[in-house]
Design a protein around this motif. Structure first.
Motif, PDB file in Angstrom:
ATOM      1  N   SER A   1       0.868  -1.163   0.000  1.00  0.00           N
ATOM      2  CA  SER A   1       0.000   0.000   0.000  1.00  0.00           C
ATOM      3  C   SER A   1       0.914   1.226   0.000  1.00  0.00           C
ATOM      4  CB  SER A   1      -0.864  -0.051   1.268  1.00  0.00           C
ATOM      5  OG  SER A   1      -1.650   1.098   1.351  1.00  0.00           O
ATOM      6  N   ALA A   2       0.704   2.123  -0.941  1.00  0.00           N
ATOM      7  CA  ALA A   2       1.627   3.246  -1.067  1.00  0.00           C
ATOM      8  C   ALA A   2       0.906   4.570  -0.844  1.00  0.00           C
ATOM      9  CB  ALA A   2       2.296   3.242  -2.435  1.00  0.00           C
ATOM     10  N   GLY A   3       1.662   5.549  -0.412  1.00  0.00           N
ATOM     11  CA  GLY A   3       1.147   6.914  -0.337  1.00  0.00           C
ATOM     12  C   GLY A   3       1.210   7.531  -1.718  1.00  0.00           C
ATOM     13  N   VAL A   4       1.439   8.824  -1.790  1.00  0.00           N
ATOM     14  CA  VAL A   4       1.493   9.464  -3.105  1.00  0.00           C
ATOM     15  C   VAL A   4       2.748  10.313  -3.213  1.00  0.00           C
ATOM     16  CG1 VAL A   4       0.430  11.278  -4.514  1.00  0.00           C
ATOM     17  CG2 VAL A   4      -0.940   9.388  -3.666  1.00  0.00           C
ATOM     18  N   GLY A   5       3.433  10.117  -4.322  1.00  0.00           N
ATOM     19  CA  GLY A   5       4.658  10.862  -4.581  1.00  0.00           C
ATOM     20  C   GLY A   5       5.686   9.961  -5.229  1.00  0.00           C
ATOM     21  N   GLN A   6       6.954  10.321  -5.098  1.00  0.00           N
ATOM     22  CA  GLN A   6       8.010   9.536  -5.733  1.00  0.00           C
ATOM     23  C   GLN A   6       7.999   8.082  -5.268  1.00  0.00           C
ATOM     24  OE1 GLN A   6      11.523  11.984  -4.721  1.00  0.00           O
ATOM     25  NE2 GLN A   6      11.788  12.261  -6.915  1.00  0.00           N
ATOM     26  N   HIS A   7       7.853   7.900  -3.949  1.00  0.00           N
ATOM     27  CA  HIS A   7       7.911   6.538  -3.403  1.00  0.00           C
ATOM     28  C   HIS A   7       6.799   5.658  -3.994  1.00  0.00           C
ATOM     29  CE1 HIS A   7       4.735   8.323  -0.991  1.00  0.00           C
ATOM     30  NE2 HIS A   7       4.326   7.112  -0.771  1.00  0.00           N
TER      31      HIS A   7
ATOM     32  N   ASP B   1      12.739   3.531   8.963  1.00  0.00           N
ATOM     33  CA  ASP B   1      13.130   4.825   8.406  1.00  0.00           C
ATOM     34  C   ASP B   1      14.310   4.595   7.464  1.00  0.00           C
ATOM     35  OD1 ASP B   1      13.569   7.494   7.937  1.00  0.00           O
ATOM     36  OD2 ASP B   1      14.382   7.942   9.933  1.00  0.00           O
ATOM     37  N   PHE B   2      14.021   4.558   6.162  1.00  0.00           N
ATOM     38  CA  PHE B   2      15.096   4.383   5.182  1.00  0.00           C
ATOM     39  C   PHE B   2      15.545   5.761   4.701  1.00  0.00           C
ATOM     40  CE2 PHE B   2      12.794   0.326   4.832  1.00  0.00           C
ATOM     41  CZ  PHE B   2      13.849  -0.552   5.063  1.00  0.00           C
ATOM     42  N   VAL B   3      16.705   6.159   5.164  1.00  0.00           N
ATOM     43  CA  VAL B   3      17.221   7.471   4.795  1.00  0.00           C
ATOM     44  C   VAL B   3      17.902   7.329   3.434  1.00  0.00           C
ATOM     45  CG1 VAL B   3      18.739   9.361   5.486  1.00  0.00           C
ATOM     46  CG2 VAL B   3      17.519   8.014   7.228  1.00  0.00           C
ATOM     47  N   VAL B   4      17.252   7.857   2.401  1.00  0.00           N
ATOM     48  CA  VAL B   4      17.681   7.561   1.027  1.00  0.00           C
ATOM     49  C   VAL B   4      18.311   8.783   0.349  1.00  0.00           C
ATOM     50  CG1 VAL B   4      15.882   5.816   0.745  1.00  0.00           C
ATOM     51  CG2 VAL B   4      15.430   8.169   0.029  1.00  0.00           C
ATOM     52  N   ASP B   5      18.867   8.509  -0.821  1.00  0.00           N
ATOM     53  CA  ASP B   5      19.439   9.541  -1.688  1.00  0.00           C
ATOM     54  C   ASP B   5      18.390  10.644  -1.873  1.00  0.00           C
ATOM     55  OD1 ASP B   5      20.755  11.010  -3.561  1.00  0.00           O
ATOM     56  OD2 ASP B   5      21.065   9.348  -4.979  1.00  0.00           O
ATOM     57  N   ARG B   6      18.749  11.871  -1.479  1.00  0.00           N
ATOM     58  CA  ARG B   6      17.730  12.909  -1.396  1.00  0.00           C
ATOM     59  C   ARG B   6      17.200  13.369  -2.749  1.00  0.00           C
ATOM     60  NH1 ARG B   6      18.474  17.792   2.303  1.00  0.00           N
ATOM     61  NH2 ARG B   6      16.210  17.604   2.306  1.00  0.00           N
ATOM     62  N   GLU B   7      18.091  13.375  -3.755  1.00  0.00           N
ATOM     63  CA  GLU B   7      17.654  13.969  -5.023  1.00  0.00           C
ATOM     64  C   GLU B   7      17.528  12.960  -6.163  1.00  0.00           C
ATOM     65  OE1 GLU B   7      18.871  18.135  -5.774  1.00  0.00           O
ATOM     66  OE2 GLU B   7      20.235  17.810  -4.093  1.00  0.00           O
ATOM     67  N   GLU B   8      17.172  11.751  -5.798  1.00  0.00           N
ATOM     68  CA  GLU B   8      16.916  10.746  -6.830  1.00  0.00           C
ATOM     69  C   GLU B   8      15.602  11.113  -7.543  1.00  0.00           C
ATOM     70  OE1 GLU B   8      18.999   8.281  -7.402  1.00  0.00           O
ATOM     71  OE2 GLU B   8      17.830   7.245  -8.930  1.00  0.00           O
ATOM     72  N   ASN B   9      15.574  10.921  -8.859  1.00  0.00           N
ATOM     73  CA  ASN B   9      14.360  11.234  -9.602  1.00  0.00           C
ATOM     74  C   ASN B   9      13.637   9.978 -10.078  1.00  0.00           C
ATOM     75  OD1 ASN B   9      14.504  13.997  -9.369  1.00  0.00           O
ATOM     76  ND2 ASN B   9      15.699  14.246 -11.247  1.00  0.00           N
ATOM     77  N   VAL B  10      12.350  10.123 -10.271  1.00  0.00           N
ATOM     78  CA  VAL B  10      11.562   9.028 -10.832  1.00  0.00           C
ATOM     79  C   VAL B  10      11.653   9.131 -12.354  1.00  0.00           C
ATOM     80  CG1 VAL B  10       9.291   7.965 -11.030  1.00  0.00           C
ATOM     81  CG2 VAL B  10       9.944   9.097  -8.897  1.00  0.00           C
ATOM     82  N   LEU B  11      12.272   8.126 -12.946  1.00  0.00           N
ATOM     83  CA  LEU B  11      12.418   8.086 -14.405  1.00  0.00           C
ATOM     84  C   LEU B  11      12.131   6.680 -14.880  1.00  0.00           C
ATOM     85  CD1 LEU B  11      15.695  10.166 -14.824  1.00  0.00           C
ATOM     86  CD2 LEU B  11      13.369  10.914 -15.330  1.00  0.00           C
ATOM     87  N   PRO B  12      11.651   6.499 -16.072  1.00  0.00           N
ATOM     88  CA  PRO B  12      11.380   7.501 -17.105  1.00  0.00           C
ATOM     89  C   PRO B  12      10.231   8.445 -16.719  1.00  0.00           C
ATOM     90  CG  PRO B  12      11.292   5.256 -18.002  1.00  0.00           C
ATOM     91  CD  PRO B  12      11.336   5.143 -16.531  1.00  0.00           C
ATOM     92  N   MET B  13      10.168   9.551 -17.459  1.00  0.00           N
ATOM     93  CA  MET B  13       9.091  10.493 -17.214  1.00  0.00           C
ATOM     94  C   MET B  13       8.673  11.189 -18.510  1.00  0.00           C
ATOM     95  SD  MET B  13       9.076  13.831 -14.771  1.00  0.00           S
ATOM     96  CE  MET B  13       7.540  14.690 -14.442  1.00  0.00           C
TER      97      MET B  13
END
Lengths: 581, 189
Positions: free
Chosen positions: A392-398, A542-554
């Motif tokens: 179950s996911a929220g909304v956004g990059q994740h 709490d997974f502290v991840v790469d802050r500026e990773e982008n969702v691609l392709p887009m």
């Protein structure tokens, strides 16, 4: 039959409809119903916020296919349901909301906790009712369940004034026939038109570059098996929308995975070059089509959907078929099998072409053995759950990473707010899913921004000892907005930095859950293993991840598939790939 | 930047259709709030209602709504589908292209101070088979019925005299029984 209170009639109907779980919070106007619930063979899951209660009922419904029930009091209780109802409405989720209303003689007087709930929820429900006479109460409640689960499902709200819940009445349980008689204009169309089905079969036989474009309707309509049979019989590759994930096994060789804004390169290439698009239970939403004039520019379109209003709404369709997808697919299969299916051999070159696209740009990301890549967390969740969990996911990059990097094999396996895009949906929906499917491992994959919108209800999960695994993909950003700011607003990061967060590990402990944290790649698996061992309470990871990773392709909003951004070249720099015409 | 050449931009052909006035008849269960559902549907989806009338019918608990709306075929098709989707809707028909009788009743208060004006207005009233229903020293109140074209023509002719107020019922319409063979349901499929 002895006289019964309105509140008892409510419980009777819930039991008649086979409800065993309701989600909600009591309050002044609905107290009588909660009083009746006290010794009824029904459990109420006491959420801490009505919005969360609504998402729980929604998650329960999506995970089980049954009607989710939420209850709230008048005024603020009911208005807190609004986001949950709108979410369910956009994604066609069967739900019944029962709200208390001020007593009839107070309606319209601006009484304490009064709000025009029927007025407020009119455009975000399939239908709604204000009960004005106890004689109608049982019938209206049964109509609500009937409407919620039939045709194109959706949320239905019943607003009951407090004095009606207190009033006594000698009632008889209405039958299905009574319900149908009360709804003379409601006749969902289940059978597809045979002439249209024949035409569709003919187009399928002639097509050289066909693609199946599958939406949530296949899951709602329990038509996955028919879809698989159709794809295998005709050798047509299948791309699904975000809502359609799980309708077709994503490990199947014919799977193209998701299409659209964050679709795979190969799915979008296939759709862009297709000569026939078979849309099944999908609605040509703007996140799928991008620029509508250039969507599948050479394809004839067959559109199968139970909702006539979905057909030719956004795009002109060549062969519309209104009907229940399962029913229509069965008839289409029968029609196709009437003649020998040698023509599928002609498909091989198309499938080869698709393989080439798959090899050229598979779903990928730049791996790292130090910093945690968000996609890596999803892959590891996939591995540790053997691909069997409900996500179950929220909304956004994740949400998009959860859609792309977990391979869904079954219907009702991936829950998320596809239509409305409601942040804060993922975790409470996971609570509903776990209650509906206690046999399954349930993961809430949340963004840090999304999670904090409904994190109060971790308390609820603790109270009911629900071992839900909450994985926060924490980049301390409203990540998707940040990504758009980076790509389209010259990296002006306006109000997206969430540098101040609670310590999620301590927060978990304070609420009676387990808190775990990973800050390096190699810790990810270990944290997940620990989380999997806990079975009596929720875990917040709490997974502290790469802050500026982008969702691609887009495919940027409103653009053509031609303008798809495929992969990052270096950090922060996107590479544009123009699809070949 | 790796850019492959675009050979040609392909565009999906979309059928074109002209924007025009449509008359849509909706029969609904005459429940509490049903009219709000219809008007909020139009408002929420950005459709413009030119006129809307509602009234009881000979059948119990059935109301009939006549909606005049402007749009191209696609927009109107979508409006009809959305109207059908409402749970309380019993039947929706677009009668624009089938023979029908269309009427509107209008009350017009017009300046009529001088004799010349009073004479001229009375002449128009006779030509249009209208009726003067109230007279004051310097105004006439006129009742007129007819289809939209007649009403518009009449109002335009009165305009130079100075209109004080107008009340219109909106369009009512019934299909012509005498031309029933032409009657067709709006096609969904």
């Amino acid at each position: 039959m002895p006289k019964k209170r309105g509140a008892d009639i409510v419980i009777d109907v819930l039991l008649e409809e086979g409800v065993d779980t309701v989600f909600g919070l009591p309050g002044g106007a609905i107290m009588e119903v909660y009083d009746a619930l006290f010794d009824a063979p029904l459990r109420n899951i006491l959420a801490r916020h009505e919005q969360a209660a609504a998402h729980m009922a929604d998650g329960y419904a999506r995970a089980t296919g049954r009607v989710g029930v939420v209850m709230a009091t008048s005024g603020p209780g009911a208005t807190n349901l609004v986001t949950g109802l709108a979410t369910a409405h956009m994604d066609s989720v069967p739900m019944v909301a029962i709200t208390g209303q001020v007593p009839r003689n107070y309606i319209g007087t601006d009484a304490f906790q009064e709000a025009d709930v029927v007025g407020i929820t009119r455009p975000i429900t399939k239908h709604n009712f204000l009960v004005t006479d106890i004689k109608d109460l049982a019938l209206i409640l049964r109509e609500a369940f009937y409407l919620a689960r039939t045709g194109r499902p959706g949320p239905v709200l019943v607003d009951i004034p407090k004095d009606i819940t207190q009033q006594e009445y000698d009632y008889k349980m209405p039958t299905e026939k009574d319900v149908e008689a009360a709804l003379p204009g409601y006749k969902p169309h289940y059978e597809g038109n045979p002439v249209q089905i024949k035409k569709a079969a003919e187009l399928i036989r002639k097509a050289k570059r066909p693609v199946l474009y599958v939406g949530g309707g296949v899951i709602i309509g329990n038509a996955s098996e028919e879809l698989r049979e159709l794809a295998e019989l005709t050798r047509i590759p299948v791309t699904t929308t975000n809502m359609g994930k799980g309708a077709f096994d994503e490990t199947h060789p014919l799977a193209l995975h998701m299409l659209g804004m964050h679709g795979t390169y190969y799915a979008n290439m296939a759709v862009y070059n297709a000569d026939l698009l078979i849309a099944v239970g999908a609605r040509f939403d703007d996140r799928v089509t991008g620029k509508i004039d250039e969507f599948a520019p050479e394809a004839k379109i067959i559109h199968i959907d139970i909702d006539p209003a979905s057909i030719s709404k956004n795009i002109h369709v060549d062969v519309p078929i209104v009907g229940d997808v399962k029913n229509v697919l069965q008839k289409l299969l029968k029609e196709l099998k009437k003649k020998p299916v040698e023509w599928v051999k002609a498909r091989e070159s198309w499938l080869k072409q698709i393989e080439k696209w798959k090899e050229k740009h598979p779903l990928s990301y730049q791996k790292s053995d130090k910093i945690i890549k968000p996609q890596y967390v999803i892959e590891e969740i996939y591995n540790i759950t053997d691909g069997e969990a409900i996500i179950s996911a929220g909304v956004g990059q994740h949400q998009m990473w959860a859609a792309m990097f977990y391979k869904y094999r079954y219907p009702r396996q991936f829950l998320n707010s596809g239509g409305l895009g409601t942040m804060g949906y993922g975790f409470p929906a996971a609570v509903g899913a776990k209650l509906g499917r206690p046999d399954k491992t349930v993961f809430a994959i949340e963004g840090d921004g999304s999670f904090v919108m409904n994190m109060q209800d971790v308390i609820t999960a603790v109270q009911y000892r629900l071992p839900i695994k909450i994985a926060i993909i924490n980049n301390e950003f409203l990540g998707m907005v940040r990504q758009w700011q980076q790509l389209f607003y010259d990296s002006r990061y306006s109000s997206v930095c969430l540098a101040v967060h609670p310590d999620f590990v301590k927060l978990a402990e304070a609420m009676g859950a387990v808190g775990l944290r990973a800050t390096k790649s190699k810790e990810v698996r270990e944290v997940l293993q620990k989380a999997m061992e806990i079975n009596d309470r929720p875990v917040i990871m709490d997974f502290v991840v790469d802050r500026e990773e982008n969702v691609l392709p887009m495919v940027p909003a409103g653009k053509s598939y031609r303008e798809m951004i495929v992969s990052p070249k270096q950090k922060g720099e996107a590479e544009t790939m123009y699809l070949v015409g | 930047m790796m850019t492959e050449e675009i050979k040609a931009i392909k565009v999906r052909p979309q059928p074109k259709s002209e924007t025009r006035k449509h008359i849509i008849i909706v029969r609904v269960q005459h429940n509490f709030g049903v009219l709000t559902r219809i008007t909020s549907l139009f408002a929420g989806r950005g459709y413009n209602i030119e006129s809307l009338t509602v009234g009881k019918t000979h059948e119990p608990n059935v109301a009939r709504i006549t909606i005049v709306v402007e749009g191209n075929e696609r927009v109107v098709e979508q409006i009809i589908k959305q109207l059908r989707k409402l749970i309380e809707t019993l039947r929706v028909r677009d009668i624009t292209d089938i023979p029908h009788i269309e009427r509107e009743l209008v009350l017009i208060k017009v300046h009529a101070g001088e004799d010349k004006a009073r004479d001229e207005i009375m002449r128009l009233v006779n030509i249009f088979r209208a009726k003067v229903v109230d007279v004051s020293v310097d105004t006439y109140t006129i009742e007129v019925t007819g289809n939209s074209e007649k009403i518009e023509a009449f109002i335009n002719l009165l305009r130079p005299f100075g209109l004080k107020d107008i009340a219109r019922t909106g369009v009512l319409a019934l299909t012509r029984e005498s031309a029933k063979e032409g009657l067709q349901e709006h096609k969904v499929e």
